[in-house]
Write a protein that holds these residues in place. Structure first.
Motif, mmCIF file in Angstrom:
data_model
loop_
_atom_site.group_PDB
_atom_site.id
_atom_site.type_symbol
_atom_site.label_atom_id
_atom_site.label_comp_id
_atom_site.label_asym_id
_atom_site.label_seq_id
_atom_site.Cartn_x
_atom_site.Cartn_y
_atom_site.Cartn_z
ATOM 1 N N TYR A 52 0.805 -1.214 0.000
ATOM 2 C CA TYR A 52 0.000 0.000 0.000
ATOM 3 C C TYR A 52 0.845 1.274 0.000
ATOM 4 C CZ TYR A 52 -2.560 3.959 1.897
ATOM 5 O OH TYR A 52 -3.058 5.212 2.111
ATOM 6 N N LEU A 82 -7.317 -3.889 9.950
ATOM 7 C CA LEU A 82 -6.584 -3.535 8.729
ATOM 8 C C LEU A 82 -6.647 -2.030 8.473
ATOM 9 C CD1 LEU A 82 -7.431 -6.341 6.126
ATOM 10 C CD2 LEU A 82 -5.269 -5.941 7.309
ATOM 11 N N VAL A 137 -9.275 -3.719 -1.186
ATOM 12 C CA VAL A 137 -8.805 -3.841 0.195
ATOM 13 C C VAL A 137 -9.396 -2.731 1.056
ATOM 14 C CG1 VAL A 137 -6.770 -3.761 1.684
ATOM 15 C CG2 VAL A 137 -6.669 -5.005 -0.484
#
Length: 506
Positions: A48, A205, A420
């Protein structure tokens, strides 16, 4: 264009570390999911942080003559409506960041003064937080020059403390200490007996993605870096991996001194540092107070910066006419005073709502506000990724001197990260075990009300603009990538720059 290559790779590296790394993220994620956070932190950095920063580099390259940041980046492919929405989201997210930052100031102050956790009711924390935020808002409108020094000093101390902890943890392991937790790869997993479900893990997350966030604040310095794009890409990759290693090693080494079950969001850093001090024969009480001072200074510096910077950026970046002149008017210190106090008025009720669902536990309160902060923090980078996806899909021919891989690579990476983000956002917005009324009123209601109001307010601006100047209204809503491409083509060809499209306002 003037030559602005004024900073080197080492300075950029330190800026990235200062902007992104925060030891609180190590504590929060260790408390949530234990040492499993260690590999997840490293994966989040590689999958990321580094790719997202390269996306920002490409956006900056496309908007090389603009300094205004996210507004122009998003406008380049999505037009002014979504550019305003993204800029609003950055300010809006900051409102919830205050809700998680202000209570922790009181926790750190308690450890600094008493050397231990002090019992304080969540409602009283909310009241005291309002007082602290009032003072911070007043100070920020005065443009105090020492704010930057306090922030730099505090973040430096925090980084030094983190490095010392890493050295201490590694030294204790090499010295033969029996770890408090299983330090093997098998120990870095979801323990079925811990009560942590797969849904709760997905919620964390968002915390981890937020922990490695901050790329958008660094990308704007590409034009200032000696060596240009190549040096930027090289430096950001190295610094990103370094941050991932700091987070991963820090989370893993937490297991050396304390069990996951013995730490909480409010006391985790103090219990851990006290245990480490005890192992090396240092006075635990003194160490706890020193840690309290470091964390308090760093947090106060961050509070003062974030009280003034986002409101200033938001109200100065958006087009003239969206808000009244009084709201966006700057004082002699360059701060929109009315905007700052509007921000204060919005934050006050947001401080009290979570206390209704926190019972008598400050730890429950911190969990609620951390969840909401992490969830909303995903909105701005997600919108930037949508803008990038549209850029690669519709405006691939736009001229820029840096691209993040081929068109297929750019599109594939954007889709993957957005997927995600979507899962993490939903899981953290609807956390397991939280009262449904609180989730609907705070997590969902807050987002719907504020973001819906922003879109309605912008639509009001567009309607008025269409009446006075249909051409300006069309230009406001039209993506600027073709215009930027023409400008960049002339610049890269060495032709003199004109003045068309060179403004930094929408």
């Amino acid at each position: 264009m003037t030559n602005r290559r004024s900073i080197g790779a080492v300075i950029l590296f330190s800026m990235v570390i200062a902007a992104v790394f925060n030891f609180r993220n190590v504590i929060n994620n260790y408390v949530a999911i234990g040492t499993l956070a260690a590999p997840i932190f490293l994966a989040a950095t590689i999958l990321y942080f580094v790719p997202f920063t390269l996306v920002i580099a490409e956006m900056v390259s496309l908007n090389r003559r603009s300094e205004s940041g996210v507004y122009q980046w998003v406008k380049s492919s999505l037009g002014g409506r979504w550019a305003f929405f993204t800029a609003f989201c950055y300010w809006f997210v900051n409102l919830f960041y205050f809700i998680s930052l202000l209570p922790i100031v009181l926790v750190y102050a308690g450890y600094m003064i008493l050397g231990r956790e002090w019992a304080i009711q969540p409602w009283l924390i909310a009241v005291l937080s309002v007082v602290i935020f009032f003072i911070a808002t007043w100070v920020s409108t005065k443009g105090a020059r020492w704010i930057g020094s306090v922030t730099s000093f505090g973040s430096t101390l925090m980084l030094v403390m983190a490095v010392l902890f890493l050295v201490a943890g590694a030294g204790a392991l090499l010295g033969g200490i029996t770890p408090a937790n299983d330090m093997s790869p098998g120990g870095m997993r979801l323990d079925p007996g811990s009560g942590i479900t797969a849904w709760a893990f997905l919620g964390t997350l968002a915390w981890i993605i937020q922990g490695v966030g901050g790329a958008e604040s660094i990308g704007v310095y590409l034009n200032d870096l000696k060596g240009g794009v190549r040096a930027f890409v090289r430096t950001i990759v190295v610094s990103g991996v370094a941050i991932g290693l700091l987070y991963s090693l820090g989370t893993w080494l937490m297991g050396v001194f304390v069990k996951k079950s013995s730490v909480s969001y409010s006391n985790g850093i103090f219990v851990t540092m006290q245990a480490a001090a005890g192992h090396f024969g240092l006075p635990g009480g003194a160490v706890v107070r020193v840690v309290g001072v470091i964390m308090l200074v760093a947090t106060l510096g961050g509070l003062l910066i974030w009280t003034s910077a986002p409101v200033k950026i938001f109200f100065s970046e958006i087009p003239d006419g969206i808000f009244g002149k009084r709201v966006v008017a700057l004082n002699s210190q360059g701060v929109p005073v009315v905007g700052a106090w509007i921000q204060f008025a919005i934050v006050v009720p947001l401080l009290f709502i979570p206390t209704l669902g926190a019972g008598s536990s400050i730890d429950d309160l911190l969990k609620i506000v951390t969840n909401m902060t992490a969830a909303t923090a995903l909105l701005p980078p997600a919108l930037i990724l949508v803008a990038y996806l549209v850029l690669r899909a519709r405006f691939e021919g736009a001229v820029r001197d840096f691209r993040f891989g081929s068109r297929a690579v750019g599109l594939g990476m954007s889709v993957f990260l957005l997927a995600v983000f979507a899962v993490a956002f939903v899981a953290s917005t609807f956390p397991e075990g939280q009262a449904l009324w609180l989730t609907l009123a705070y997590n969902v209601g807050g987002v719907v009300v504020f973001l819906g109001a922003a879109l309605l307010w912008y639509q009001r601006y567009v309607r008025r603009l269409r009446v006075t100047s249909p051409e300006e209204a069309l230009a406001e809503l039209t993506p600027t990538a073709p215009l930027r491409s023409a400008e960049n083509a002339r610049t890269l060809a060495g032709e003199p720059e004109g003045t068309d499209g060179a403004t930094t306002r929408g």
